[in-house]
Design a protein around this motif. Structure first.
Motif, mmCIF file in Angstrom:
data_model
loop_
_atom_site.group_PDB
_atom_site.id
_atom_site.type_symbol
_atom_site.label_atom_id
_atom_site.label_comp_id
_atom_site.label_asym_id
_atom_site.label_seq_id
_atom_site.Cartn_x
_atom_site.Cartn_y
_atom_site.Cartn_z
ATOM 1 N N PRO A 168 0.787 -1.242 0.000
ATOM 2 C CA PRO A 168 0.000 0.000 0.000
ATOM 3 C C PRO A 168 0.817 1.289 0.000
ATOM 4 N N LEU A 169 2.095 1.216 0.377
ATOM 5 C CA LEU A 169 2.924 2.415 0.331
ATOM 6 C C LEU A 169 4.335 2.032 -0.095
ATOM 7 N N ARG A 227 2.379 6.827 -12.081
ATOM 8 C CA ARG A 227 2.309 5.396 -12.360
ATOM 9 C C ARG A 227 0.922 4.846 -12.040
ATOM 10 N N VAL A 228 0.665 3.622 -12.466
ATOM 11 C CA VAL A 228 -0.544 2.943 -12.002
ATOM 12 C C VAL A 228 -0.551 2.936 -10.482
ATOM 13 N N GLY A 229 0.611 2.725 -9.885
ATOM 14 C CA GLY A 229 0.707 2.703 -8.431
ATOM 15 C C GLY A 229 0.350 4.013 -7.761
ATOM 16 N N THR A 230 0.468 5.126 -8.477
ATOM 17 C CA THR A 230 0.059 6.417 -7.908
ATOM 18 C C THR A 230 -1.449 6.424 -7.672
ATOM 19 N N ARG A 238 -6.651 3.995 0.010
ATOM 20 C CA ARG A 238 -7.023 4.802 1.170
ATOM 21 C C ARG A 238 -8.463 5.316 1.084
ATOM 22 N N GLY A 239 -9.164 4.888 0.055
ATOM 23 C CA GLY A 239 -10.541 5.349 -0.125
ATOM 24 C C GLY A 239 -10.638 6.825 -0.425
ATOM 25 N N ASP A 240 -9.600 7.386 -0.992
ATOM 26 C CA ASP A 240 -9.523 8.832 -1.243
ATOM 27 C C ASP A 240 -10.082 9.145 -2.640
ATOM 28 N N THR A 241 -11.402 9.144 -2.752
ATOM 29 C CA THR A 241 -12.033 9.382 -4.059
ATOM 30 C C THR A 241 -11.779 10.799 -4.551
ATOM 31 N N ASP A 242 -11.785 11.756 -3.639
ATOM 32 C CA ASP A 242 -11.493 13.135 -4.048
ATOM 33 C C ASP A 242 -10.071 13.242 -4.602
ATOM 34 N N GLY A 243 -9.132 12.570 -3.932
ATOM 35 C CA GLY A 243 -7.764 12.577 -4.418
ATOM 36 C C GLY A 243 -7.632 11.898 -5.768
ATOM 37 N N THR A 303 -9.024 1.162 -9.752
ATOM 38 C CA THR A 303 -8.913 2.363 -8.932
ATOM 39 C C THR A 303 -9.912 3.435 -9.360
ATOM 40 N N LEU A 304 -10.285 3.440 -10.632
ATOM 41 C CA LEU A 304 -11.132 4.508 -11.168
ATOM 42 C C LEU A 304 -12.610 4.150 -11.219
ATOM 43 N N LEU A 305 -12.975 2.968 -10.731
ATOM 44 C CA LEU A 305 -14.374 2.555 -10.795
ATOM 45 C C LEU A 305 -15.333 3.580 -10.180
ATOM 46 N N PRO A 306 -15.017 4.187 -9.020
ATOM 47 C CA PRO A 306 -15.955 5.163 -8.447
ATOM 48 C C PRO A 306 -16.171 6.388 -9.333
#
Length: 501
Positions: A94-95, A190-193, A200-205, A313-316
């Motif tokens: 995760p990091l 990257r994809v990892g970004t 982290r559930g950071d949809t705004d980010g 990652t982009l589903l939301p």
């Protein structure tokens, strides 16, 4: 002394930074100041690239040891490490983040494109964990050689702006001289970004990052009805095309983790990478790829797998209804294979001189690869010799000599000549077009190792310089460098390549 000359000699090196990534939310990155080194020495400065970036090449060459080692931070730089996560050999971490890379900032080049300038090996960052943030000289030279070779081959890749010896040792399995490479990229996102924010559930980010990527790399998508789905489509297209081009020159990345998969579609991170000598679709060089996950022929499937992780990652953002978002994303990911196959087949057909389309073309390409595998034929030499054979059947013997026994290629040659006979170009025209896509020179693994050994053991950079010279013109016959086309002797063969960490 003429005043103008005095001013030219004493002017300070200036890099016109415009640092957009540093203006993104604070948790996207962390400040990272390079660590001072003892006696930096500029090994190599890429003057043409500096000029392409709109930089003062004279001043940078003069002050390069200090700047490109991290000892001197140019005005306007905002050194930072980028935060990202990643799947490493299939296991999610995760990091991760830039543990030994420091983004100095961004410039707008002469073509109006935004480019990152990054130091790699310049010391610890907040993401270094237990690492020292340093790079040994060998991986610095490898990345410089291979990234510039990829550029010359016409394959999207990060570029090398400079390489420096630090004058300090680094400690791995043995004590090695330290180095820093300065690399240039369309960006280091990257994809990892995306995975870092999604985990982290950071949809705004995620939305902030996706909008930033669209604005920076895919501005045509800003008016799209579904910009985030179309972002996945655009990245899928670039990755499919990129990996097809890797396979067409026999390149094995070696560590296709999602944190080494650039959203821009560039080849990034040249750790345990290598080029095929004898053709073998299962070939693995990387010492850390014990299961063959990133073998030569496995790279397209891994590319698709990495793209699926991006889509997740982009589903939301793709659709508020989860099932609809998954369905839309799956359709895009399912298309990766067809896109790759189309790019790869176009590239391989061009390599064997086919520029029209017939139903049996794929079988003809596969037939050659099968013969090469069975005959132990060198990948690069076979295709280059085929260029000569296209021009004259008198050159067939040189091609056949690359195979363990001539009969392994004779039947294929007959079928190939029958097929190329239906092409509209003359033999000379066909051969010329083939030579434009079949390199005579690649970064042979044993040549890279020889250059590294000479530099590390004796401080001799002449082999490094010679490699850069010949690889800058890979599609040209260079009689003075004919020895650089040869595959390794048995005692020279490189069986394993290593990550710089």
């Amino acid at each position: 002394m003429d005043n103008r000359n005095q001013q030219a000699e004493t002017r300070k090196a200036v890099i016109p930074f415009d640092n957009s990534y540093a203006r993104l939310p604070a948790h996207f990155h962390a400040s990272a100041i390079p660590t001072h080194v003892a006696e930096p020495w500029l090994i190599k400065f890429n003057r043409p690239l500096a000029e392409e970036l709109g930089l003062d090449a004279d001043a940078l060459e003069r002050d390069g040891a200090a700047i490109f080692s991290g000892n001197s931070i140019p005005e306007g730089a905002e050194p930072l490490g980028m935060a990202y996560a990643g799947h490493q050999f299939g296991q999610f971490v995760p990091l991760l983040g830039d543990g030994r890379a420091i983004l100095l900032g961004e410039v707008i080049d002469r073509a109006g494109k935004r480019r990152d300038i990054q130091l790699k090996g310049a010391g610890k960052t907040p993401y270094s964990r237990r690492g020292d943030g340093r790079a040994a000289l060998g991986p610095v030279l490898r990345e410089y050689i291979v990234s510039e070779a990829m550029f010359a081959l016409g394959i999207p890749a990060t570029r090398a702006l400079a390489a420096v010896v630090t004058g300090e040792p680094v400690y791995r399995e043995q004590v090695l001289p330290g180095g820093v490479i300065t690399r240039v990229a369309a960006s280091h996102i990257r994809v990892g970004t995306f995975q870092f924010l999604a985990s982290r559930g950071d949809t705004d980010g995620l939305k902030t990052l996706a909008d930033y990527v669209i604005d920076r790399h895919y501005p045509d998508l800003k008016s799209s009805d579904r910009p985030y789905l179309d972002l996945v489509k655009a990245v899928v297209e670039r990755q499919a095309a990129l990996i097809a081009r890797w396979l067409c020159v026999g390149f094995i990345h070696g560590v296709m983790n999602t944190d080494n998969c650039a959203i821009s579609g560039e080849t990034i991170d040249f750790g345990p990478c290598a080029f095929l000598d004898a053709y073998d679709p299962t070939k693995v060089f990387s010492s850390i790829d014990r299961g063959g996950r990133y073998a030569y022929a496995s790279q397209p499937a891994i590319g698709q797998w990495n793209m699926a992780r991006l889509a997740e990652t982009l589903l939301p953002l793709i659709d508020p209804e989860p099932s609809e978002a998954v369905s839309l994303a799956n359709d895009v990911i399912a298309g990766f294979g067809g896109l790759f196959q189309a790019h790869w087949l176009d590239g391989m057909k061009a390599k064997i001189g086919l520029f029209t389309e017939e139903d049996g073309d794929l079988d003809l390409v596969q037939g050659l690869l099968t013969a090469m595998h069975q005959g132990g034929a060198d990948f690069t030499l076979t295709f280059r010799a085929l260029c000569d054979a296209a021009e004259s059947a008198d050159k067939d013997e040189a091609l056949k000599a690359l195979f363990a026994t001539p009969h392994q290629i004779e039947a294929w040659l007959f079928a190939w000549r029958e097929r190329t006979g239906r092409e509209p170009l003359s033999d000379a025209e066909t051969a010329a077009k083939m030579r434009a896509v079949n390199p005579a020179f690649i970064p042979r693994n044993h040549r890279i190792e020889q250059a590294i050994r000479a530099a590390e053991d004796d401080g001799d950079f002449s082999l490094f310089e010679a490699l850069l010279t010949v690889l800058a013109r890979p599609y040209e016959d260079q009689p003075g460098f004919a020895a650089y086309t040869a595959p390794p002797l048995p005692q020279e063969e490189v069986l394993r390549t290593f990550c710089g960490t």
